[in-house]
Design a protein around this motif. Structure first.
Motif, PDB file in Angstrom:
ATOM      1  N   VAL A   1     -28.923 -13.496  27.016  1.00  0.00           N
ATOM      2  CA  VAL A   1     -29.073 -13.847  25.598  1.00  0.00           C
ATOM      3  C   VAL A   1     -27.795 -13.467  24.863  1.00  0.00           C
ATOM      4  N   LYS A   2     -27.491 -14.229  23.835  1.00  0.00           N
ATOM      5  CA  LYS A   2     -26.389 -13.854  22.941  1.00  0.00           C
ATOM      6  C   LYS A   2     -26.970 -12.918  21.887  1.00  0.00           C
ATOM      7  N   ILE A   3     -26.342 -11.777  21.691  1.00  0.00           N
ATOM      8  CA  ILE A   3     -26.809 -10.820  20.682  1.00  0.00           C
ATOM      9  C   ILE A   3     -26.500 -11.399  19.296  1.00  0.00           C
ATOM     10  N   ILE A   4     -27.528 -11.522  18.463  1.00  0.00           N
ATOM     11  CA  ILE A   4     -27.317 -12.093  17.125  1.00  0.00           C
ATOM     12  C   ILE A   4     -27.665 -11.123  15.997  1.00  0.00           C
ATOM     13  N   GLU A   5     -28.207  -9.946  16.348  1.00  0.00           N
ATOM     14  CA  GLU A   5     -28.590  -9.008  15.290  1.00  0.00           C
ATOM     15  C   GLU A   5     -28.657  -7.585  15.836  1.00  0.00           C
ATOM     16  N   THR A   6     -28.077  -6.650  15.092  1.00  0.00           N
ATOM     17  CA  THR A   6     -28.082  -5.232  15.480  1.00  0.00           C
ATOM     18  C   THR A   6     -28.320  -4.366  14.242  1.00  0.00           C
ATOM     19  N   GLU A   7     -28.663  -3.114  14.472  1.00  0.00           N
ATOM     20  CA  GLU A   7     -28.775  -2.129  13.390  1.00  0.00           C
ATOM     21  C   GLU A   7     -28.149  -0.816  13.843  1.00  0.00           C
ATOM     22  N   ALA A   8     -27.376  -0.213  12.956  1.00  0.00           N
ATOM     23  CA  ALA A   8     -26.753   1.078  13.246  1.00  0.00           C
ATOM     24  C   ALA A   8     -27.643   2.215  12.749  1.00  0.00           C
ATOM     25  N   TYR A   9     -27.697   3.273  13.544  1.00  0.00           N
ATOM     26  CA  TYR A   9     -28.415   4.495  13.173  1.00  0.00           C
ATOM     27  C   TYR A   9     -27.443   5.658  13.307  1.00  0.00           C
ATOM     28  N   MET A  10     -27.188   6.315  12.164  1.00  0.00           N
ATOM     29  CA  MET A  10     -26.056   7.231  12.065  1.00  0.00           C
ATOM     30  C   MET A  10     -26.362   8.692  12.399  1.00  0.00           C
ATOM     31  N   GLY A  11     -27.492   8.924  13.042  1.00  0.00           N
ATOM     32  CA  GLY A  11     -27.736  10.260  13.584  1.00  0.00           C
ATOM     33  C   GLY A  11     -28.163  11.291  12.572  1.00  0.00           C
TER      34      GLY A  11
ATOM     35  N   SER B   1     -32.723  10.913  15.581  1.00  0.00           N
ATOM     36  CA  SER B   1     -31.994  12.181  15.729  1.00  0.00           C
ATOM     37  C   SER B   1     -31.639  12.802  14.378  1.00  0.00           C
ATOM     38  N   TYR B   2     -32.319  12.362  13.308  1.00  0.00           N
ATOM     39  CA  TYR B   2     -32.060  12.933  11.974  1.00  0.00           C
ATOM     40  C   TYR B   2     -32.207  14.457  12.032  1.00  0.00           C
ATOM     41  N   GLY B   3     -31.254  15.132  11.401  1.00  0.00           N
ATOM     42  CA  GLY B   3     -31.282  16.592  11.404  1.00  0.00           C
ATOM     43  C   GLY B   3     -30.996  17.183  12.779  1.00  0.00           C
ATOM     44  N   ASN B   4     -30.344  16.378  13.642  1.00  0.00           N
ATOM     45  CA  ASN B   4     -30.017  16.797  15.011  1.00  0.00           C
ATOM     46  C   ASN B   4     -31.257  17.084  15.855  1.00  0.00           C
ATOM     47  N   ARG B   5     -32.365  16.374  15.556  1.00  0.00           N
ATOM     48  CA  ARG B   5     -33.595  16.538  16.348  1.00  0.00           C
ATOM     49  C   ARG B   5     -33.293  16.224  17.809  1.00  0.00           C
ATOM     50  N   ARG B   6     -33.585  17.172  18.657  1.00  0.00           N
ATOM     51  CA  ARG B   6     -33.320  16.985  20.092  1.00  0.00           C
ATOM     52  C   ARG B   6     -34.647  17.120  20.828  1.00  0.00           C
ATOM     53  N   THR B   7     -35.163  15.985  21.304  1.00  0.00           N
ATOM     54  CA  THR B   7     -36.450  15.983  21.994  1.00  0.00           C
ATOM     55  C   THR B   7     -36.257  15.292  23.351  1.00  0.00           C
TER      56      THR B   7
ATOM     57  N   ARG C   1     -37.381  12.511  24.098  1.00  0.00           N
ATOM     58  CA  ARG C   1     -37.074  11.110  23.808  1.00  0.00           C
ATOM     59  C   ARG C   1     -35.624  10.920  23.381  1.00  0.00           C
ATOM     60  N   THR C   2     -35.112  11.804  22.508  1.00  0.00           N
ATOM     61  CA  THR C   2     -33.770  11.593  21.935  1.00  0.00           C
ATOM     62  C   THR C   2     -32.643  12.197  22.765  1.00  0.00           C
ATOM     63  N   GLU C   3     -32.967  12.910  23.816  1.00  0.00           N
ATOM     64  CA  GLU C   3     -31.945  13.627  24.601  1.00  0.00           C
ATOM     65  C   GLU C   3     -30.752  12.747  24.968  1.00  0.00           C
ATOM     66  N   ILE C   4     -31.010  11.509  25.371  1.00  0.00           N
ATOM     67  CA  ILE C   4     -29.931  10.622  25.827  1.00  0.00           C
ATOM     68  C   ILE C   4     -28.954  10.302  24.694  1.00  0.00           C
TER      69      ILE C   4
ATOM     70  N   VAL D   1     -28.041   1.038  22.121  1.00  0.00           N
ATOM     71  CA  VAL D   1     -26.772   1.452  22.714  1.00  0.00           C
ATOM     72  C   VAL D   1     -26.411   2.797  22.099  1.00  0.00           C
ATOM     73  N   VAL D   2     -26.300   3.830  22.925  1.00  0.00           N
ATOM     74  CA  VAL D   2     -25.859   5.133  22.415  1.00  0.00           C
ATOM     75  C   VAL D   2     -24.415   4.975  21.933  1.00  0.00           C
ATOM     76  N   SER D   3     -24.125   5.545  20.769  1.00  0.00           N
ATOM     77  CA  SER D   3     -22.783   5.423  20.189  1.00  0.00           C
ATOM     78  C   SER D   3     -22.352   6.781  19.656  1.00  0.00           C
ATOM     79  N   GLY D   4     -21.131   6.847  19.195  1.00  0.00           N
ATOM     80  CA  GLY D   4     -20.642   8.139  18.721  1.00  0.00           C
ATOM     81  C   GLY D   4     -20.283   9.035  19.894  1.00  0.00           C
ATOM     82  N   PRO D   5     -19.459  10.042  19.659  1.00  0.00           N
ATOM     83  CA  PRO D   5     -19.058  10.943  20.743  1.00  0.00           C
ATOM     84  C   PRO D   5     -20.232  11.818  21.200  1.00  0.00           C
ATOM     85  N   PRO D   6     -20.129  12.427  22.394  1.00  0.00           N
ATOM     86  CA  PRO D   6     -21.205  13.313  22.863  1.00  0.00           C
ATOM     87  C   PRO D   6     -21.551  14.367  21.810  1.00  0.00           C
ATOM     88  N   ASP D   7     -22.839  14.681  21.720  1.00  0.00           N
ATOM     89  CA  ASP D   7     -23.393  15.643  20.760  1.00  0.00           C
ATOM     90  C   ASP D   7     -23.351  15.150  19.315  1.00  0.00           C
TER      91      ASP D   7
END
Length: 196
Positions: free
Chosen positions: A38-48, A56-62, A64-67, A88-94
Motif C-alpha cells: 500500500v502507498k502510505i497516504i496518512e500519518t500522525e506524529a506522537y511527541m512522547g 508515553s506521555y510523562g515518560n510512561r514506561r510500561t 506496551r510502551t517499552e519499544i 514507527v518508533v521515532s526520536g532518539p533512544p529514551d
C-alpha cells in the motif's frame, strides 16, 4: 515494481519530519500467501513525554510502551478494541516518540486484501489504522521488528505529493493535544480519514 527496504537512516529524522516524509512511501508485507503493498497516504506524529495524546506521555514506561524507548525505525504495534495499530518508533533512544500509520492506498495484492477485509468495499479497506493492519494481516507479533527489514518493511515511494496538515483524529480528553497539527495526509485523497 521492485520494492526494497528503505535505508535505516531514513528513520533518523525528527518525528514531525518523519511523519510528513512517510506519506508517499510504500508499506510492504511479504505475506506467506503473497505480496501486499500500500502507498502510505496518512500519518500522525506522537511527541512522547510532552504530548498528552501519546502513550508515553510523562515518560510512561510500561510493557506496551517499552519499544518506544528504543531506536528509531522499530515497529510499535498495539491493540485497540479488536484492531492492531502500526507505528514507527521515532526520536532518539529514551525519547519515546512514534508515528502512527493511519491510512494507505492498495497498490499490489488486492485479492489477498479482499480475503482479509471480507465484504467491505475497497475504498474502506485501508482508510483507518486498524483497517490498514487488518488488510495487510499485520499482527502484534511484529512488535519490535525493524521497518527496514523483510518481511514487513517501508520502501521508497513518491516524493512529489501535496501534503495536507491538520489535527489528529479521534483524540479525546487530552486538552490542548487535541488541536496539535500533527496529522499529515495526501491532499484530496479519498481514503484519508474524515476529521470529526
Amino acid at each position: 515494481m521492485n520494492f526494497q527496504p528503505i535505508s535505516p537512516e531514513f528513520f533518523q529524522q525528527p518525528t514531525i519530519e518523519l511523519a510528513r516524509n512517510l506519506v508517499g512511501q510504500y508499506l510492504v508485507h511479504q505475506h506467506a500467501e503473497g505480496l501486499m503493498v500500500v502507498k502510505i497516504i496518512e500519518t500522525e506524529a506522537y511527541m512522547g513525554p510532552e504530548d498528552r495524546a501519546a502513550h508515553s506521555y510523562g515518560n510512561r514506561r510500561t510493557k506496551r510502551t517499552e519499544i518506544m524507548f528504543g531506536e528509531a525505525g522499530l515497529v510499535y504495534t498495539y491493540q485497540m478494541h479488536t484492531h492492531t495499530l502500526m507505528n514507527v518508533v521515532s526520536g532518539p533512544p529514551d525519547k519515546p516518540q512514534a508515528v502512527l500509520l493511519r491510512a494507505g492506498e492498495p497498490v499490489i495484492g488486492q485479492e489477498l486484501m479482499r480475503k482479509f477485509r471480507g465484504t467491505t468495499p475497497m475504498k474502506n479497506w485501508t482508510n483507518g489504522p486498524g483497517k490498514l493492519a487488518k488488510a495487510l494481516d499485520v499482527r502484534m507479533s511484529y512488535y519490535g521488528h525493524h521497518w527496514s527489514k523483510e518481511p514487513l518493511f517501508i520502501a521508497p515511494g513518491q516524493r512529489d505529493i501535496e501534503i495536507e496538515i491538520g489535527p489528529r483524529v479521534g483524540i479525546q480528553n487530552t486538552g490542548e493535544a487535541v488541536h496539535y497539527p500533527y496529522r499529515f495526509s495526501e491532499k484530496g485523497h479519498p481514503m484519508v480519514s474524515k476529521y470529526r
